[in-house]
Design an enzyme around this catalytic site. Sequence first.
Site, short mmCIF file in Angstrom:
data_model
loop_
_atom_site.label_atom_id
_atom_site.label_comp_id
_atom_site.label_asym_id
_atom_site.label_seq_id
_atom_site.Cartn_x
_atom_site.Cartn_y
_atom_site.Cartn_z
N GLN A 127 0.85 -1.20 0.00
CA GLN A 127 0.00 0.00 0.00
C GLN A 127 0.88 1.24 0.00
O GLN A 127 1.46 1.59 1.03
CB GLN A 127 -0.89 -0.04 1.25
CG GLN A 127 -1.84 1.10 1.43
CD GLN A 127 -2.53 1.03 2.79
OE1 GLN A 127 -2.12 0.28 3.67
NE2 GLN A 127 -3.57 1.81 2.98
N GLY A 128 1.01 1.92 -1.14
CA GLY A 128 1.89 3.07 -1.27
C GLY A 128 1.14 4.37 -1.10
O GLY A 128 0.95 5.12 -2.06
N SER A 130 1.57 6.48 2.23
CA SER A 130 2.32 7.43 3.06
C SER A 130 3.58 7.93 2.37
O SER A 130 4.25 7.19 1.65
CB SER A 130 2.73 6.77 4.38
OG SER A 130 1.61 6.31 5.07
N SER A 162 4.67 -1.42 4.08
CA SER A 162 4.80 -2.79 4.61
C SER A 162 4.79 -3.80 3.47
O SER A 162 3.98 -3.70 2.54
CB SER A 162 3.63 -3.11 5.55
OG SER A 162 3.53 -2.15 6.55
N GLU A 245 -9.55 -1.00 5.57
CA GLU A 245 -8.41 -1.25 6.47
C GLU A 245 -8.86 -1.24 7.93
O GLU A 245 -8.54 -2.13 8.70
CB GLU A 245 -7.34 -0.18 6.25
CG GLU A 245 -6.10 -0.37 7.09
CD GLU A 245 -4.93 0.51 6.64
OE1 GLU A 245 -5.15 1.46 5.88
OE2 GLU A 245 -3.81 0.22 7.07
N GLU A 365 -4.17 9.98 17.66
CA GLU A 365 -4.67 11.37 17.68
C GLU A 365 -5.72 11.57 16.59
O GLU A 365 -6.75 12.22 16.79
CB GLU A 365 -3.51 12.36 17.47
CG GLU A 365 -2.54 12.46 18.64
CD GLU A 365 -1.53 11.31 18.67
OE1 GLU A 365 -1.50 10.50 17.71
OE2 GLU A 365 -0.79 11.21 19.66
C1 LIG Z 1 3.98 -0.65 11.48
C2 LIG Z 1 3.53 0.36 10.44
C3 LIG Z 1 3.18 -0.06 9.18
C4 LIG Z 1 2.78 0.87 8.21
N1 LIG Z 1 2.46 0.40 6.95
C5 LIG Z 1 2.12 1.29 5.98
C6 LIG Z 1 1.87 0.84 4.64
O1 LIG Z 1 1.94 -0.36 4.34
N2 LIG Z 1 1.55 1.75 3.69
C7 LIG Z 1 1.45 3.09 3.98
O2 LIG Z 1 1.12 3.85 3.07
N3 LIG Z 1 1.69 3.56 5.24
C8 LIG Z 1 2.04 2.69 6.24
N4 LIG Z 1 2.32 3.16 7.52
C9 LIG Z 1 2.33 4.60 7.75
C10 LIG Z 1 1.20 5.12 8.63
O3 LIG Z 1 -0.03 5.06 7.95
C11 LIG Z 1 1.57 6.57 9.00
O4 LIG Z 1 2.75 6.50 9.79
C12 LIG Z 1 0.48 7.27 9.78
O5 LIG Z 1 -0.61 7.54 8.93
C13 LIG Z 1 0.97 8.57 10.43
O6 LIG Z 1 1.56 9.41 9.50
P1 LIG Z 1 3.01 10.08 9.74
O7 LIG Z 1 3.94 8.98 10.18
O8 LIG Z 1 3.34 10.88 8.52
O9 LIG Z 1 2.83 11.04 10.99
P2 LIG Z 1 2.26 12.51 10.96
O10 LIG Z 1 0.99 12.53 10.20
O11 LIG Z 1 3.34 13.44 10.57
O12 LIG Z 1 1.92 12.72 12.49
C14 LIG Z 1 2.90 13.03 13.48
C15 LIG Z 1 2.16 13.22 14.81
O13 LIG Z 1 1.26 14.34 14.71
C16 LIG Z 1 -0.07 13.94 15.01
N5 LIG Z 1 -1.03 14.65 14.15
C17 LIG Z 1 -0.94 14.83 12.81
N6 LIG Z 1 -2.02 15.52 12.35
C18 LIG Z 1 -2.81 15.75 13.44
C19 LIG Z 1 -4.06 16.40 13.63
N7 LIG Z 1 -4.72 16.93 12.61
N8 LIG Z 1 -4.58 16.45 14.87
C20 LIG Z 1 -3.91 15.90 15.94
N9 LIG Z 1 -2.72 15.28 15.83
C21 LIG Z 1 -2.18 15.21 14.60
C22 LIG Z 1 -0.10 12.45 14.69
O14 LIG Z 1 -1.15 11.79 15.36
C23 LIG Z 1 1.28 12.01 15.17
O15 LIG Z 1 1.30 11.80 16.55
C24 LIG Z 1 2.73 2.25 8.52
C25 LIG Z 1 3.10 2.69 9.80
C26 LIG Z 1 3.51 1.76 10.75
C27 LIG Z 1 3.91 2.27 12.11
#
Ligand SMILES: Cc1cc2nc3c(=O)[nH]c(=O)nc-3n(C[C@H](O)[C@H](O)[C@H](O)COP(=O)(O)OP(=O)(O)OC[C@H]3O[C@@H](n4cnc5c(N)ncnc54)[C@H](O)[C@@H]3O)c2cc1C
Length: 382
Positions: A127-128, A130, A162, A245, A365
Amino acid sequence: MDLTFTPEQLAFRDELRTWLREHGPAGALPPEPTDEDEQWAWRRAWQRTLHEGRWAGVHWPTEVGGRGATLSETAIFFEELGRAGAPLPADVLGILLAGPTLMVWGDDAQKERLLPTILSADETWCQGFSEPDAGSDFGAVKTRAVKEGDEWVVTGQKVWTSGAQYAKWCMLVARTDQDAPKHKGLTYFVLDMEQEGVDIRPLVQITGHPEFNEIFLDGARIPDSMVVGGVGNGWKVALTTLMNERAGLAFFLQVRLRQQLDRLVAEAQATGRADDPLIADRLADLHVRTEALRLMAWKGLTAIEQYGQPGPEGSLTKWLWSETNQLLVQLAVDVVGSEALTGNAGWAFELLRARGNSIEGGTTEIQKNIVAERVLGMPRGR
Ligand SMILES: Cc1cc2nc3c(=O)[nH]c(=O)nc-3n(C[C@H](O)[C@H](O)[C@H](O)COP(=O)(O)OP(=O)(O)OC[C@H]3O[C@@H](n4cnc5c(N)ncnc54)[C@H](O)[C@@H]3O)c2cc1C
């Protein structure tokens, strides 16, 4: 919500239980290897076994190789899988996310080409979505796809993908219109991962496993025929994937939670730690949470049956499940002591892996925002 099973549902459950006794961990399934590549091959072989028994895509229609099971039967399927201690199929992303999305938005040629190899695990998916600056803020996707003849040329970076190292196909969301408002300029593609211009680099997690990856896209090509749901419609198509999902795994996860809790209670009793009132109190709290999650998972299913799609209940379940799982592994450390950290007691991996629970599939969050706005009717905070 009626939690009494009908005779048909009981027959479905019994047929599955019999099959799982023969083919699952209590029967022919060999023990899980520890090496990640071997683990992948093991889960892939398990998916093939499920497929041979017609259990790989229970909720898929029979015309595309599924069992045409109802939502309740699908829930029973995941509960029983968890109860038998059996693994999930290797290609959860294909079965639960890509397949159902293609069934809603894909054209006939895409369904014919892509669906059959999902259930058999011959071709698996990632799933591409992020990117470094586009996780919670999905509309900020920067990866670009530019039309050249009857192909799209893709440049950009994805992250936390992943299973990308094993995947043949990627559900890729890319920006196809720089000038449109941010949610409107996106398109949903199926990207062939086995081509030049796709560079997959593993990211090793705190567990030591490279479960997810960065993907660098530099001139990768996608034929026009692999646009899903129309150019500029990527936001809507991706929402179908994201809703599936959150809804899909609830049953399996809550049964796994129950198993972990039973194991912890047994260990606390065996070591006498359960006599400590503070430990007993935390165990009781986990019991109540786990039971609440089970009921919420069924409530979410009732909402889907009533309204035709997953509701905000999925956000509540996701948030509570990740919090409860993290509390459980922390308690395991307090019950088992330093053994939990050395790995001998089998809790170390769970402890480290649980950190990602409150991030993956949408952070806590973000789930709280959804619950505040859509369940409690509070004003938008942003
Ligand atoms: C084990 C694992 C597997 C994953 N697998 C995949 C995958 O296969 N494909 C894929 O596409 N992605 C995948 N992800 C990515 C995951 O979907 C993202 O990490 C997640 O959506 C959070 O985005 P970010 O890391 O950019 O954090 P950010 O969005 O930058 O957030 C950083 C912090 O700010 C907070 N925040 C952000 N916006 C707000 C708001 N509006 N209000 C309050 N708080 C806020 C967040 O909650 C977080 O604590 C995976 C992540 C993990 C940990």
